[in-house]
Motif scaffolding. Sequence first.
Motif, PDB file in Angstrom:
ATOM      1  N   ARG A   1       0.860  -1.049   0.269  1.00 10.71           N
ATOM      2  CA  ARG A   1       0.041  -0.163  -0.011  1.00 10.71           C
ATOM      3  C   ARG A   1       1.023   1.278   0.005  1.00 10.71           C
ATOM      4  O   ARG A   1       0.631   2.348  -0.636  1.00 10.71           O
ATOM      5  N   LEU A   2       2.026   1.335   0.679  1.00 12.98           N
ATOM      6  CA  LEU A   2       2.766   2.439   0.817  1.00 12.98           C
ATOM      7  C   LEU A   2       3.339   2.633  -0.323  1.00 12.98           C
ATOM      8  O   LEU A   2       3.774   3.886  -0.766  1.00 12.98           O
ATOM      9  N   LYS A   3       3.813   1.681  -1.217  1.00 15.84           N
ATOM     10  CA  LYS A   3       4.333   2.148  -2.639  1.00 15.84           C
ATOM     11  C   LYS A   3       3.344   2.809  -3.475  1.00 15.84           C
ATOM     12  O   LYS A   3       4.034   3.421  -4.448  1.00 15.84           O
ATOM     13  N   ARG A   4       2.319   3.214  -3.173  1.00 19.36           N
ATOM     14  CA  ARG A   4       1.365   4.037  -3.943  1.00 19.36           C
ATOM     15  C   ARG A   4       1.138   5.085  -3.526  1.00 19.36           C
ATOM     16  O   ARG A   4       0.491   6.207  -3.753  1.00 19.36           O
ATOM     17  N   VAL A   5       1.706   5.498  -2.153  1.00 15.09           N
ATOM     18  CA  VAL A   5       1.531   6.774  -1.691  1.00 15.09           C
ATOM     19  C   VAL A   5       2.530   7.686  -2.306  1.00 15.09           C
ATOM     20  O   VAL A   5       3.867   7.860  -2.018  1.00 15.09           O
ATOM     21  N   PHE A   6       2.099   9.019  -2.964  1.00 17.36           N
ATOM     22  CA  PHE A   6       2.920   9.751  -3.569  1.00 17.36           C
ATOM     23  C   PHE A   6       3.499  10.851  -2.364  1.00 17.36           C
ATOM     24  O   PHE A   6       2.787  10.815  -1.437  1.00 17.36           O
ATOM     25  N   GLY A   7       4.814  10.933  -2.990  1.00 14.80           N
ATOM     26  CA  GLY A   7       5.702  11.855  -1.700  1.00 14.80           C
ATOM     27  C   GLY A   7       6.592  10.808  -0.807  1.00 14.80           C
ATOM     28  O   GLY A   7       7.424  11.222   0.048  1.00 14.80           O
TER      29      GLY A   7
END
Length: 403
Positions: free
Chosen positions: A72-78
């Motif tokens: 999931r975190l791989k998809r968080v921009f930034g």
Amino acid sequence: MEELITNKAEKVLLVRYAEIHLKGLNRPFFEQKLIENIKLSLRGIPNRVDREQGRIYIVGIPEERFDEAVERLKRVFGIHSISPALAVGKDWDLVCDAAYELMEAQIAKKPDLSFKVFARRSDKHYFMNSDQINRELGHLVLERFPSVHVDIHKPEVSLSVEIREKAYVYAEEIPCANGMPVGTAGRAMLLISGGIDSPVAGYMMAKRGIVLSAVHFYSYPYTSERARDKVVELIRLLSTYAGNIRLHLVPFTDLQMAIYDNCPDKETTIIMRRLMMELAERIAKEDGAKALITGEALGQVASQTLESLCATDDAVSMPVFRPLIGFDKDEIMDYSRRIGTYETSILPYEDCCTVFVPKHPVTRPVVEDIRASEASYDFSELIEKALAETEVLVVKASDPKLI
Ligand code: ATP
Ligand code: MG
């Protein structure tokens, strides 16, 4: 008691910022948004997010959900990258044990790997400096695991040790999506068609921090229920990166028919594009969006020549973002495969643009001529009706797949 807690190795996720590190005084705003978005993306998985010295640490994720959290975190921009790390007290023995544990996991994947120890310490009182840690730990690892060797220049594994308020040891750096946190750049309205290009365009703008709203024009009965489901599914896929998205579904058949009945055949596409933009702008204003986003690329089709784009822009006053303007179709397709929208985009359900395509569309429309053709019929009533019948869905990443 204190001893017991600090002696236990705790598995944490260490989060590195992408471009935020370039920010000056307003950096806390970007960090705060990023933390909010991390929490949203991890919803349903127990966790705690801590911020310290320009770093974010996520602790308390149950072991069995660790991989899911990483995905999931791989998809968080930034986020530039994340490292699963062991956090331990700063006793040298504890640091070494954590390093051995991580090396064992790497060696299980490749016994003859090359490695290098990469130590940093912000605690300048630590009894060894970085060089000493590098040499001493490198030596101990070599002694314990005879199958590995050191490569200072191009190691397969960088065994990192950070001595801060605790010691953090990690051996992996997982690349993430980069960009800016969604919500740091305002809201814009994506015109989404169900094709390959527009979902990629939406992704690119969300990656720069834009909150997406979306609008889709459909033409029942010329386009099917499946075409609409496909668009909702594409928006759902985008929302796994961009968070919840408000999707406006606009009935467009009557307007399309009026265009075909009343405007010159070769100008129908460009006039249809102008009306789409006009409606999108109206909906955008209502929705708090300050710009429009399309998936157009220069020269891709007749309605995407420079003259056609100018004629389209002439219908609206908001900025129109076209992040794919300089991309080849192949490049856009690669991008869409990478972000996971391609397989849905190529499902063969027709879009309203493809339903009534003129044989010989104008490729160099003259704005004044198009305006005159458009003015020969009063579309205002049909526009108001389409807007009144527009449906709004809030699409979430957790929604069930539609197709
Ligand atoms: P796409 O792959 O995104 O469909 P395309 O290359 O097929 O793009 P067009 O069909 O000419 O190009 O559409 C250009 C842009 O207009 C799309 O990228 C999209 O932003 C917008 N658009 C086209 N059709 C629709 C629609 N039915 N609803 C909303 N926006 C649309
Ligand atoms: Mg299309």
